[in-house]
Design an enzyme around this catalytic site. Structure first.
Site, PDB file in Angstrom:
ATOM      1  N   SER A  18       5.969  17.231 -16.823  1.00  0.00           N
ATOM      2  CA  SER A  18       6.766  16.010 -16.593  1.00  0.00           C
ATOM      3  C   SER A  18       6.315  15.276 -15.328  1.00  0.00           C
ATOM      4  CB  SER A  18       8.256  16.344 -16.510  1.00  0.00           C
ATOM      5  OG  SER A  18       8.522  17.148 -15.373  1.00  0.00           O
ATOM      6  N   ARG A  38       0.499  25.958  -4.822  1.00  0.00           N
ATOM      7  CA  ARG A  38       0.647  27.243  -4.138  1.00  0.00           C
ATOM      8  C   ARG A  38      -0.728  27.861  -3.889  1.00  0.00           C
ATOM      9  NH1 ARG A  38       5.158  29.769  -7.996  1.00  0.00           N
ATOM     10  NH2 ARG A  38       3.882  28.603  -9.453  1.00  0.00           N
ATOM     11  N   LEU A  72      -1.356  24.841  -0.268  1.00  0.00           N
ATOM     12  CA  LEU A  72      -0.543  24.884   0.955  1.00  0.00           C
ATOM     13  C   LEU A  72       0.683  25.752   0.709  1.00  0.00           C
ATOM     14  CD1 LEU A  72      -0.344  23.548   3.798  1.00  0.00           C
ATOM     15  CD2 LEU A  72       1.089  21.788   2.746  1.00  0.00           C
ATOM     16  N   THR A  74       3.981  26.045   1.556  1.00  0.00           N
ATOM     17  CA  THR A  74       4.966  25.180   2.212  1.00  0.00           C
ATOM     18  C   THR A  74       6.213  25.948   2.647  1.00  0.00           C
ATOM     19  OG1 THR A  74       5.805  24.585   0.040  1.00  0.00           O
ATOM     20  CG2 THR A  74       4.220  23.089   1.036  1.00  0.00           C
ATOM     21  N   ASN A  96       8.974  18.161  -9.275  1.00  0.00           N
ATOM     22  CA  ASN A  96       9.800  18.571 -10.426  1.00  0.00           C
ATOM     23  C   ASN A  96      10.024  20.074 -10.404  1.00  0.00           C
ATOM     24  OD1 ASN A  96       6.993  18.893 -11.290  1.00  0.00           O
ATOM     25  ND2 ASN A  96       7.783  19.302 -13.338  1.00  0.00           N
ATOM     26  N   ARG A 104      15.663  24.583  -0.674  1.00  0.00           N
ATOM     27  CA  ARG A 104      15.439  25.949  -0.164  1.00  0.00           C
ATOM     28  C   ARG A 104      14.191  25.994   0.717  1.00  0.00           C
ATOM     29  NH1 ARG A 104      17.362  27.310  -5.289  1.00  0.00           N
ATOM     30  NH2 ARG A 104      15.313  27.532  -6.240  1.00  0.00           N
ATOM     31  N   TYR A 138      12.686  22.800 -20.097  1.00  0.00           N
ATOM     32  CA  TYR A 138      11.353  22.492 -20.622  1.00  0.00           C
ATOM     33  C   TYR A 138      11.514  21.471 -21.744  1.00  0.00           C
ATOM     34  CZ  TYR A 138       8.966  26.235 -18.059  1.00  0.00           C
ATOM     35  OH  TYR A 138       8.423  27.015 -17.074  1.00  0.00           O
ATOM     36  N   ASP A 168       9.086  15.663 -21.504  1.00  0.00           N
ATOM     37  CA  ASP A 168       8.213  15.783 -20.336  1.00  0.00           C
ATOM     38  C   ASP A 168       7.536  14.456 -19.989  1.00  0.00           C
ATOM     39  OD1 ASP A 168       8.653  18.405 -19.690  1.00  0.00           O
ATOM     40  OD2 ASP A 168       7.080  19.185 -20.973  1.00  0.00           O
ATOM     41  N   GLY A 247      14.992   1.587 -38.095  1.00  0.00           N
ATOM     42  CA  GLY A 247      15.358   0.190 -37.860  1.00  0.00           C
ATOM     43  C   GLY A 247      16.096  -0.404 -39.042  1.00  0.00           C
ATOM     44  N   GLY A 248      16.234  -1.719 -39.025  1.00  0.00           N
ATOM     45  CA  GLY A 248      16.960  -2.398 -40.086  1.00  0.00           C
ATOM     46  C   GLY A 248      16.136  -2.600 -41.356  1.00  0.00           C
ATOM     47  N   GLN A 249      14.861  -2.238 -41.306  1.00  0.00           N
ATOM     48  CA  GLN A 249      14.005  -2.396 -42.485  1.00  0.00           C
ATOM     49  C   GLN A 249      13.721  -1.012 -43.060  1.00  0.00           C
ATOM     50  OE1 GLN A 249      13.299  -5.467 -43.320  1.00  0.00           O
ATOM     51  NE2 GLN A 249      13.486  -6.624 -41.417  1.00  0.00           N
TER      52      GLN A 249
END
Ligand code: COA
Length: 415
Positions: A18, A38, A72, A74, A96, A104, A138, A168, A247-249
């Site tokens: 996503s 990571r 990194l 973090t 995400n 955290r 997911y 996603d 749709g309408g058709q």
């Protein structure tokens, strides 16, 4: 030529699909997108569904073109410091993670906003505020919770998820729109803001017509364009409508020549009211054109099944490509059911840049889906996805770190 988002720097704290689908679009529009992964694992999708051992999977490469990548940790003090420096010098942070993961890590909105008041923080979560707020999500979870699955499939079967990744990549598209709008608002406000998209909401937004139908059903008790009409009583909720047009058709999937052996020898045919005389002519039923029992959409509704059966008698005499060629001349809205193999080899899609070939430094050449948004003043050159940590040293240099400092960070497993 310059690109639409030239000069915009994005910290891409996204993984799986996503978030990456969003930041890839922004990279294609010219933003400098720095993917943060990571240290040991990287984005899990690098290793998922691999077709070549030890080479980044197509799942990863096809969602991370035109980005730079750093590793990194973090959660370490040094990593947090580096992330703060990136935040201070960037425009957007996209993430995400599971709910609460960024907090955290100490990267709350308040913290990010205090480091850089112009920063835009953009997030995808499975759900918005409420009872599912804390849940991970997911694609197929979102399709089920967003109303797509209950309204997809056939009436006598189970709920079905669609292969289009509306949860996603659908969320990624919504988020990208939110980000560019926030960038635009920042021009006058001078401030960044939080942009959030819940996958459930994104799917629901794409299922808008089904909420329309729910209310029509509650008011009238029937949905005349649904295949159940005249055959079966309606229940309290919008039923699965098979391949009926939303749709309408009215529309249907019809067999074409070769359907017995080719599972994609079909077309989608829309019985648009305006082309009824043309359809009658093509299928050799010219008398139907003026027949009062058939010549209005309302009159045709209860007999749609038999009308489509008659049209199908005609379509099965021709290949799906010939059917489209013939119908094109009569302005009948229709399209072939194309397999992924046919799409991958389609010369029009290649000529327009919707399917492109990319050269990956390890994998070699492969095809990917190109930029679906064509902008006359912002051309797109699709380049390879980055290798894990490929740009760590370059990005740290830009932040003012020296070679020995970078080596030390590497030894300490911070990068
Ligand atoms: N350095 C250190 N830690 C890092 C890191 C980095 N560079 N990048 C991620 N992490 C940590 C996170 O902080 C988190 O740690 P915590 O659980 O201790 O807080 C951990 O890695 C895992 O992140 P998480 O997002 O929980 O991954 P997951 O694999 O458990 O869950 C999803 C994956 C997709 C289910 C989840 O991220 C999610 O629900 N995301 C929101 C909805 C979404 O986008 N889903 C669609 C994916 S296509």
């Amino acid at each position: 030529m310059k690109k639409a988002l030239d000069g915009i720097k994005i910290i891409d704290f996204t993984h799986v699909q996503s978030g990456p689908s969003c930041t890839q679009l922004l990279a294609w529009m010219g933003a400098d997108v720095i993917k943060v992964e990571r240290v040991d694992e990287g984005d899990a999708t690098r290793k998922q569904l691999r077709d070549i051992p030890d080479v980044d999977s197509l799942y990863f490469t096809m969602l991370n073109h035109n980005k730079r990548a750093i590793t990194l940790n973090t959660k370490s003090p040094e990593g947090k410091e580096i992330l703060d420096s990136l935040i201070a010098t960037s425009d957007v942070l996209v993430e995400n993670f599971a709910p609460g993961a960024l907090d955290r890590m100490g990267m709350t909105w308040e913290h990010i906003h205090s480091v850089n008041p112009r920063m835009i923080l953009a997030s995808v979560k499975g759900f918005g505020a409420g009872r599912y707020e804390e849940c991970k999500s997911y694609e197929n979870v979102a399709q089920c919770a967003g109303g797509a699955a209950s309204t997809t499939g056939f009436d006598d079967g189970v709920p079905v998820v669609t292969s289009a990744q509306i949860g996603d990549s659908g969320s990624g598209l919504h988020l990208a729109l939110g980000i560019v709008s926030a960038l635009f608002q920042r021009v006058t406000s001078g401030r960044g803001q939080k942009v959030s998209v819940a996958m459930q909401d994104a799917v629901l937004n794409l299922c808008r017509v089904k909420l329309r139908d729910q209310q029509r059903l509650e008011r009238t008790g029937v949905l005349e364009e649904y295949p159940q009409y005249t055959h079966k009583p309606f229940g309290v909720a919008v039923p699965r409508a098979g391949n009926a047009s939303g749709g309408g058709q009215p529309g249907a999937v019809l067999k074409c020549k070769g359907w017995e052996t080719d599972q994609n020898a079909y077309i989608y045919f829309i019985l648009q009211a305006a082309v009824w005389p043309a359809v009658c002519k093509v299928i050799g039923e010219e008398s139907w054109a003026d027949d009062e029992a058939m010549n209005t959409p309302q009159a045709r509704l209860p007999q749609l099944q038999s009308i489509f059966q008659r049209i199908e008698q005609w379509t099965t005499e021709h290949s799906k490509y010939d059917v489209v060629e013939i119908l094109k001349h009569y302005n009948v809205p229709c399209g072939p059911v194309l397999s992924m193999k046919e799409i991958a080899e389609d010369y029009d899609l290649q000529a327009s840049g919707s399917i492109v070939e990319v050269n990956h430094p390890v994998r070699g050449k492969y095809k990917t889906v190109g930029m679906p948004i064509k902008m006359s003043d912002s051309p797109v050159d699709i380049t390879s996805s980055p290798l894990r940590g490929e740009h760590t040293a370059a990005v740290l240099h830009d932040l003012g770190y020296s070679e020995p400092e970078i080596n030390l960070l590497r030894e300490k497993h911070v990068i």
